[in-house]
Design a protein around this motif. Sequence first.
Motif, PDB file in Angstrom:
ATOM      1  N   PHE A  20      37.331   9.724  -6.953  1.00 24.64           N
ATOM      2  CA  PHE A  20      36.840   8.484  -6.362  1.00 24.64           C
ATOM      3  C   PHE A  20      35.826   7.840  -7.297  1.00 24.64           C
ATOM      4  O   PHE A  20      35.090   8.530  -8.015  1.00 24.64           O
ATOM      5  N   CYS A  21      35.792   6.515  -7.253  1.00 24.54           N
ATOM      6  CA  CYS A  21      34.844   5.756  -8.065  1.00 24.54           C
ATOM      7  C   CYS A  21      33.447   5.907  -7.481  1.00 24.54           C
ATOM      8  O   CYS A  21      33.250   5.767  -6.272  1.00 24.54           O
ATOM      9  N   ARG A  51      35.305   8.354 -17.391  1.00 22.66           N
ATOM     10  CA  ARG A  51      34.606   9.545 -16.918  1.00 22.66           C
ATOM     11  C   ARG A  51      33.439   9.827 -17.854  1.00 22.66           C
ATOM     12  O   ARG A  51      33.587   9.781 -19.076  1.00 22.66           O
ATOM     13  N   CYS A  52      32.283  10.094 -17.276  1.00 20.28           N
ATOM     14  CA  CYS A  52      31.121  10.456 -18.085  1.00 20.28           C
ATOM     15  C   CYS A  52      31.297  11.890 -18.580  1.00 20.28           C
ATOM     16  O   CYS A  52      31.548  12.797 -17.788  1.00 20.28           O
ATOM     17  N   GLU A  53      31.165  12.083 -19.879  1.00 17.70           N
ATOM     18  CA  GLU A  53      31.346  13.407 -20.463  1.00 17.70           C
ATOM     19  C   GLU A  53      30.182  14.343 -20.163  1.00 17.70           C
ATOM     20  O   GLU A  53      30.286  15.545 -20.407  1.00 17.70           O
ATOM     21  N   ILE A  54      29.076  13.811 -19.635  1.00 16.18           N
ATOM     22  CA  ILE A  54      27.880  14.620 -19.432  1.00 16.18           C
ATOM     23  C   ILE A  54      27.695  14.985 -17.964  1.00 16.18           C
ATOM     24  O   ILE A  54      27.455  16.139 -17.630  1.00 16.18           O
ATOM     25  N   CYS A  55      27.799  14.000 -17.064  1.00 17.98           N
ATOM     26  CA  CYS A  55      27.491  14.252 -15.646  1.00 17.98           C
ATOM     27  C   CYS A  55      28.716  14.143 -14.750  1.00 17.98           C
ATOM     28  O   CYS A  55      28.588  14.233 -13.530  1.00 17.98           O
ATOM     29  N   ASP A  56      29.907  13.910 -15.302  1.00 12.58           N
ATOM     30  CA  ASP A  56      31.153  13.883 -14.535  1.00 12.58           C
ATOM     31  C   ASP A  56      31.170  12.749 -13.516  1.00 12.58           C
ATOM     32  O   ASP A  56      31.682  12.898 -12.406  1.00 12.58           O
ATOM     33  N   CYS A  57      30.636  11.601 -13.897  1.00 12.36           N
ATOM     34  CA  CYS A  57      30.697  10.407 -13.055  1.00 12.36           C
ATOM     35  C   CYS A  57      31.983   9.652 -13.364  1.00 12.36           C
ATOM     36  O   CYS A  57      32.365   9.509 -14.529  1.00 12.36           O
ATOM     37  N   TYR A  58      32.662   9.161 -12.316  1.00 17.20           N
ATOM     38  CA  TYR A  58      33.923   8.437 -12.466  1.00 17.20           C
ATOM     39  C   TYR A  58      33.750   6.993 -11.993  1.00 17.20           C
ATOM     40  O   TYR A  58      33.124   6.752 -10.949  1.00 17.20           O
ATOM     41  N   VAL A  59      34.306   6.053 -12.743  1.00 16.36           N
ATOM     42  CA  VAL A  59      34.252   4.648 -12.356  1.00 16.36           C
ATOM     43  C   VAL A  59      35.546   3.966 -12.760  1.00 16.36           C
ATOM     44  O   VAL A  59      36.210   4.374 -13.713  1.00 16.36           O
ATOM     45  N   HIS A  60      35.912   2.932 -12.004  1.00 15.34           N
ATOM     46  CA  HIS A  60      37.006   2.067 -12.423  1.00 15.34           C
ATOM     47  C   HIS A  60      36.624   1.336 -13.702  1.00 15.34           C
ATOM     48  O   HIS A  60      35.440   1.186 -14.024  1.00 15.34           O
ATOM     49  N   ALA A  61      37.637   0.840 -14.405  1.00 12.54           N
ATOM     50  CA  ALA A  61      37.344   0.074 -15.613  1.00 12.54           C
ATOM     51  C   ALA A  61      36.542  -1.167 -15.289  1.00 12.54           C
ATOM     52  O   ALA A  61      35.630  -1.547 -16.031  1.00 12.54           O
TER      53      ALA A  61
END
Length: 1094
Positions: free
Chosen positions: A207-208, A222-232
């Motif tokens: 989920f975003c 996807r953030c490579e450090i904290c695993d945050c996901y966002v739409h483009a």
Amino acid sequence: MRISCNDDDDIETSERTRTRRLRRPSSAPSCGATTVPAAITSARARIHKSGGGGGGGGHHLVASASEPMRRSRSMAGSELANSGQSDSLLLDVDRRTSADSEGAESCVGGSGGGGGPGSGAGNVEQIGHGHFFTKKSFHKPSYCHHCAEMIWTLIGVPGYVCEVCNFVVHERCMKSVVTPCSSIAAALIKNPVPHCWSDFIHVKRKFCNVCRKRLDDTWCFRCEICDCYVHAECQEFAASNCRECATYTPGKEGSQLTQYHHWSEGNLPNNSKCALCRKSCWSSECLSGYRCAWCAVTAHPACHKTLTQECDFGPLKKIMLPASVVTIPRTELPMETIIGVLSYKKTRERKIEEKEVAKTEQPEKSGLAPRATVSEELSSTTMNNGKDSSGESTSSKERKRRKERDREERESERKERDSQQKEERRSKDKDEDEQDSDAEIVKVFDGNSSMRRKVFRTITVNRNAATKEVVEAALRSFYIKDDPGNYYITEALESEERPLDVFTPISALLTETSRESPSLFLRYRDKDPNKGFIKVYPGNLKSSQGYKSIPVSSDTTVDDVLEYALRKFGLGTTTKSKYNLIEVTMDNRVTERVLTHSEKPWRIMQQIRKESIHQMLKTRFYLQEKEDPHGSSIALFIGNLPQNLSQRQYHGILMGFIGESNPFVSIGPIYYEYGSVVVNYDNNEAAVKAFNCLKVSLYDERSLLVMLLPNIQAQLLADDRELTPLLVFVNVKSGGCQGMELIASFRKLLNPYQVFDLGNGGPLPGLYVFRNVPKYRILICGGDGTVGWVLQCLDNVGQDSVCQAPPCAVVPLGTGNDLARVLRWGTGYTGDEEPMGVLRDVIEADEIRLDRWTVVFHPDEKQEGEVKAVAACQILSNSAAEDNSSMFVMNNYLGIGLDADLALDFHNAREENPDKFNSRLHNKRMYVKMGLRKMVKSRSGKSGARHDLHREIELEVDGKIVELPAVEGIIILNILSWGAGCNPWGPERDDVFSKPTHWDGMLEVVGVTGVVHLGQMQSGLRSGIRIAQGGHIRIKMKSELAVHVDGEPWNQSSGTVTILRSALRATMLKKTKIKRRNTMEPHQRGLEAERSSS
């Protein structure tokens, strides 16, 4: 009314329910949560009565009424529950001034750790969660984002949804909501830390973190450090709240440093349990639950507030590199560049640029409506690249591009079908008065910059909607929580900008001749354009206070702001010369700019406001000490230089690129064998200038490799005896895509500054960073060649390090993985084992010694100059000046004859077509194919194999000549694994030889009679012919033969091969055996203990 960019059917806000607002009552929260004294916002109508507030928008630019108004929205429910006083209270509060107000959201303390107690969402207690909840009846199963349980709307249980961030919640859960809205997420950050975004990816069941919608079948980051996901399209609205991985504070000892949890919401691993109540806290249906990015502990939204704020790194405590011992000097380089993530975006960015160029070549449509950005085009439900292959291509790259285009076209067609079916379902649920003919899609620009870049947000409103309703929808589309009275919209025409009346409907903007969607500007209304307030934050200064609102005017300079701010923070105006005022923009890359003393902050904010309201809301002012507390020493690692030059020659080459005007302070160490050097600067600006200059430089048509290295304060690690940091090396080219997946997982589980990509400089940068660490371990992710590469670099740099022989563990990503098999790390990493489990095994692994051997090839004098011993892995060749002897280090085995000939054929085939050899299974299949081909040729007499190898070589073991049987090849073993797990020595039996180990100082010599014999050995039907066992081996080769050392083959001319035990020993980590569960009864265990003691 709904926002078209958030097109999930579950969370559309209907026009009929939009006007119903709720206040949050004050009562005891459920599930053990602490009381959150924050109220749900009052009705927009009451906010309109407050008269707005001029001088500043959002969180960062404040005039006389904006701060009290914001506090009134988040007061305790008990203060607003009295209906007879609520209106008067709002009006009275909004009349107060905010000149001396302090920011509750920056009440974040902490020293030495990644954020203090209350960082992240912990500040919700002070400023409220910021949601705009409206009642909603859902037409299909929906889930509460607070408790992750289903909302039973179909049986009459109502649900509520936030109009801005789509947060869905039960009515009963509204009392204990602690998750902040996306509109105020930036206000909760004290020190912004930018995310390290990956390349475009597709994920499932995620989920975003901005709009809270599913990411299935859409482009995302996807953030490579904290695993945050966002739409483009949501990336620019993501809060810069990544975990801070370098927080060294000078003057503090290790015992004084404390690490705090860094909570991130949602996308938890399956079967996650709450650390407080031990109940399940993960959900595959919505964004719910919290997870610490350091210790991986998970908890419910309400429970995570009750847990202790201190983080002990959980099960990875013994191998974690604490952020409090890492220092990175202040530079403008993003973290993506420092840890080497950007190098893997080039291919994808090139494809996106090609698509953008192709789209610009197409004829533009007439009208004012601008073309969407690349990210919006990629995320559109009608995405289609529109590129067809113009002809058949024989290159593999063209075939890959054509396959990818076909796949994207099929995917876009499927998305179109899904979207059509979804629209059909929607049309059935809508009433007759809510037909599509009454809705209009409007493009909204937030400033002049967005118009120039053709970046806009789309909203869907009723054609008869008034302008003020469009403003509300526009604010929600940009995730802005502020009084709509502070904003207005104008019509964006081709040559001018026309303001719109408050009650002008959207239908008035449509003409019969133009059917294009109207384009609007969202503007901020200045109550007094000549004066207002700016917020100044203390940053990393030793101050427990929040921001201070500083009154400014058009003539106020930075010097005036510094003097006023220092007095407000109690630092004294006499120290003004030690501080700077910096402008920080919290976009995708948190950028800093030091303001000159003559600049005028108020005019700066006014200019930013005209360019972009979104950028204005993400712009802050910080007090910053001129002297960097991390120090000004910066080390640059430079590779791809010529090998074996002198220090003066390396100095001259680098100064030719950098220039005499930007010299470095010192050079060294120099890795002569690898053509790499480290240079040091004592000025941040000079180091960045040199970095940018060297990054684009070429030497002998090769791009230089440049890395900015972090620094570890090793003295802080000496106090903790149990702490043994883990240095991770990952060969991303090994094992297909498994290397990329592993390095991404380790960066999230560990400190990213202890994880290094071997494709970006090799092992040397990581070994240099850890050179002063007294005790650490190494995890090598790759094949046997990668292990040998790292061990060879350790031999060269170990003498200059405090820890000269750190123990090494292996994650097998190669084809054979023989050393990993012997050390019990498995036959090959398949991805089934969790990376967390791998790290646990490294912690529990036992140290064991590995013998290493020096192999010297000395060709005959009559054939000097014809030596062809060139190792593919480019192992160091220590050649003497008077002869052509070549020296290598052997870790696993050496082969002469048949098996080396097969290895050479495979190596040559892989060199010709490297793209075909990207699978472990395919590589083994090719080995079998080549062996069968050689067997057929052997029977026909055309194979070229030596059937009389015993006549072409002489073997001497420990000074004794050994008579060879009739063999086609010999294998000299240091470990009992060869050819992907085969044991040529065979099982233990009663003979003249002792039981071999890889630490006994002995080598084993076995013979192979032919290809059939090799196949039988691989299948376990036979063993090799035992020939000899000893610690000193000498082989006389009478003709040119195929040879390989640790799987790296070549053709060796006639001469002498000498194998001696090397003084360079390696300490390896052997995986412990699986501890089986003890199922015996107590009395049985007692009998067993007595039997073992006797």
